[in-house]
Structures are given as structure tokens and as C-alpha cells.
Design an enzyme around this catalytic site. Structure first.
Site, PDB file in Angstrom:
ATOM      1  N   ARG A  32      -7.729  20.143  21.317  1.00  0.00           N
ATOM      2  CA  ARG A  32      -7.072  21.326  21.895  1.00  0.00           C
ATOM      3  C   ARG A  32      -7.207  21.454  23.410  1.00  0.00           C
ATOM      4  O   ARG A  32      -6.754  22.453  23.972  1.00  0.00           O
ATOM      5  CB  ARG A  32      -7.572  22.621  21.239  1.00  0.00           C
ATOM      6  CG  ARG A  32      -7.299  22.722  19.755  1.00  0.00           C
ATOM      7  CD  ARG A  32      -7.350  24.138  19.262  1.00  0.00           C
ATOM      8  NE  ARG A  32      -8.613  24.785  19.585  1.00  0.00           N
ATOM      9  CZ  ARG A  32      -8.845  26.083  19.417  1.00  0.00           C
ATOM     10  NH1 ARG A  32      -7.890  26.865  18.960  1.00  0.00           N
ATOM     11  NH2 ARG A  32     -10.026  26.606  19.720  1.00  0.00           N
ATOM     12  N   ASP A  33      -7.780  20.467  24.078  1.00  0.00           N
ATOM     13  CA  ASP A  33      -7.860  20.554  25.543  1.00  0.00           C
ATOM     14  C   ASP A  33      -7.692  19.167  26.173  1.00  0.00           C
ATOM     15  O   ASP A  33      -8.391  18.819  27.117  1.00  0.00           O
ATOM     16  CB  ASP A  33      -9.193  21.182  25.963  1.00  0.00           C
ATOM     17  CG  ASP A  33      -9.149  21.738  27.393  1.00  0.00           C
ATOM     18  OD1 ASP A  33      -8.035  21.970  27.910  1.00  0.00           O
ATOM     19  OD2 ASP A  33     -10.218  21.926  27.997  1.00  0.00           O
ATOM     20  N   ILE A  34      -6.755  18.399  25.633  1.00  0.00           N
ATOM     21  CA  ILE A  34      -6.437  17.107  26.222  1.00  0.00           C
ATOM     22  C   ILE A  34      -5.698  17.349  27.532  1.00  0.00           C
ATOM     23  O   ILE A  34      -4.663  18.017  27.563  1.00  0.00           O
ATOM     24  CB  ILE A  34      -5.542  16.263  25.277  1.00  0.00           C
ATOM     25  CG1 ILE A  34      -6.180  16.132  23.890  1.00  0.00           C
ATOM     26  CG2 ILE A  34      -5.265  14.895  25.875  1.00  0.00           C
ATOM     27  CD1 ILE A  34      -7.464  15.383  23.864  1.00  0.00           C
ATOM     28  N   ASN A  38      -9.994  15.740  31.513  1.00  0.00           N
ATOM     29  CA  ASN A  38     -10.888  15.443  30.400  1.00  0.00           C
ATOM     30  C   ASN A  38     -10.787  13.994  29.932  1.00  0.00           C
ATOM     31  O   ASN A  38     -11.334  13.648  28.882  1.00  0.00           O
ATOM     32  CB  ASN A  38     -10.626  16.397  29.230  1.00  0.00           C
ATOM     33  CG  ASN A  38     -11.202  17.769  29.483  1.00  0.00           C
ATOM     34  OD1 ASN A  38     -12.091  17.930  30.322  1.00  0.00           O
ATOM     35  ND2 ASN A  38     -10.703  18.774  28.786  1.00  0.00           N
TER      36      ASN A  38
END
Length: 205
Positions: A32-34, A38
């Protein structure tokens, strides 16, 4: 940091991110935070462009929906340019295909040197992500992009999750032949790093 990457290097990076996602998704986890920040490219053990996927702080366990709803369901967490449209309607909506949307947005950034949607604020970007269709990377890139890669990025960026690749394996089914046809070799990676010597052993995208 260096602008658009060669498509061969983009494919290399995406395949390794997919390998990390394949492991997470097999456990029922959605990252959910690609986003570029990151994804870390490292030099380790004499190897260059070792890819690490970081920050599982927003991970969602699909097997524990009740616990997930105990968090703040109205709070949208993530980076606007990389949030899948279904999560804009419900922050906890969606399955692993929200990661595939973000993967497509990362690929777009790597190929063109710019985010898919730009705006004057996070809210402006969110509105565009919810309503505007993605433009093909090839329409904005300054370098030739293989048609298969161009089409894959657009498929990942589909507004309807049902129009995206069904899973990471479907993405790899496109990326693997591209890597075979135009490989990013150990020599290519080593040359890239030597030309940018002086970095501290790692760089986020």
C-alpha cells in the site's frame, strides 16, 4: 535523481520489486505504499543495483479485515501520486492490485522522469488520479520504450482493478521476456554506479 532510466534498467528494477511483492502477496499482505522513495538501489557484496523494497508501515493484511477496520478507516495514508483509485473512495478497499497500480506509477516515473499526475496540492493530485486517464509513458518519454512495456504500465494504471494484471505473476510474464531481449547486465549496473561514484552505497529512486 538522474532523470529517466534506460528501459532495461527499469525492467530490472521492476522485476525485483515484483519478487518482493510476490512474497508479500503470498502471505496475504498488501504493501500500500509502493513509491520511488521506498525502492532502494544498493551496492552490496560486489553487486550493483541490488533492489530492496522498504517501509511496510502501511501494510494491510487481507486475512484480518476486522483488525484493519479498527484503525482509522477514514484516513487515507500514502503518497497521492501512487494511490490506486479504489483507495481514494475507501482507504482500506482493494486487494493486491492496489500494489500493481502503484508499481505502474513507479514505472511511469522511472521511464519519463516525472510523476503520472502533477498538481498544486495533494488534493489536486488525488482528484486527477480519480478522474483522469493515464497517458502512455511513450507519449512523454524522451527515449524509445518497448511497446510491451508501454502497454504493461498502462494496464497496471487502469482505473478499474479488473482491467489490471491479475497478479504479480502476470506482470512478470511480460517483464521476463523483456529482460531476456534487452538485459540490464552486471556490467551495465557497475558502469552506472562507477559513473556516479561517491554515493553512500544506496539510493532511493
Amino acid at each position: 535523481r538522474d532523470g529517466p532510466m534506460p528501459p532495461a534498467r527499469v525492467v530490472h528494477v521492476l522485476r525485483h520489486v515484483c519478487a518482493a511483492l510476490r512474497e508479500a502477496h503470498a502471505l496475504g499482505l498488501v504493501h500500500r505504499d509502493i513509491k520511488p522513495a521506498n525502492v532502494m538501489l544498493c551496492a552490496r557484496g560486489g553487486e550493483f543495483d541490488v533492489v530492496k523494497l522498504l517501509d511496510f508501515g502501511l501494510v494491510h493484511d487481507l486475512g484480518d479485515a476486522a483488525a484493519a477496520r479498527l484503525t482509522t478507516p477514514t484516513l487515507l495514508s500514502g503518497t497521492p501520486a501512487y494511490i490506486a483509485p479504489e483507495r481514494l473512495r475507501d482507504p482500506l478497499a482493494g486487494d493486491q492490485r492496489v500494489d500493481l497500480y502503484a508499481l505502474g506509477a513507479v514505472a511511469y516515473n522511472l521511464l519519463t522522469g516525472r510523476d503520472l499526475f502533477r498538481g498544486t496540492s495533494g488534493a489536486d493530485i488525488v482528484l486527477k488520479a480519480a478522474t483522469e486517464a493515464a497517458t502512455a509513458p511513450s507519449a512523454r518519454a524522451t527515449q524509445p520504450i518497448p511497446p510491451e512495456l508501454d502497454a504493461l504500465v498502462l494496464a497496471c494504471l487502469a482505473k478499474d482493478p479488473g482491467d489490471r494484471p491479475r497478479d504479480v505473476e502476470a506482470v512478470l510474464a511480460v517483464l521476463d521476456p523483456l529482460a531476456g531481449a534487452d538485459p540490464w547486465t552486471r556490467e551495465d549496473a557497475g558502469r552506472w554506479w562507477r559513473e556516479r561514484a561517491g554515493r553512500d552505497g544506496g539510493e532511493s529512486l
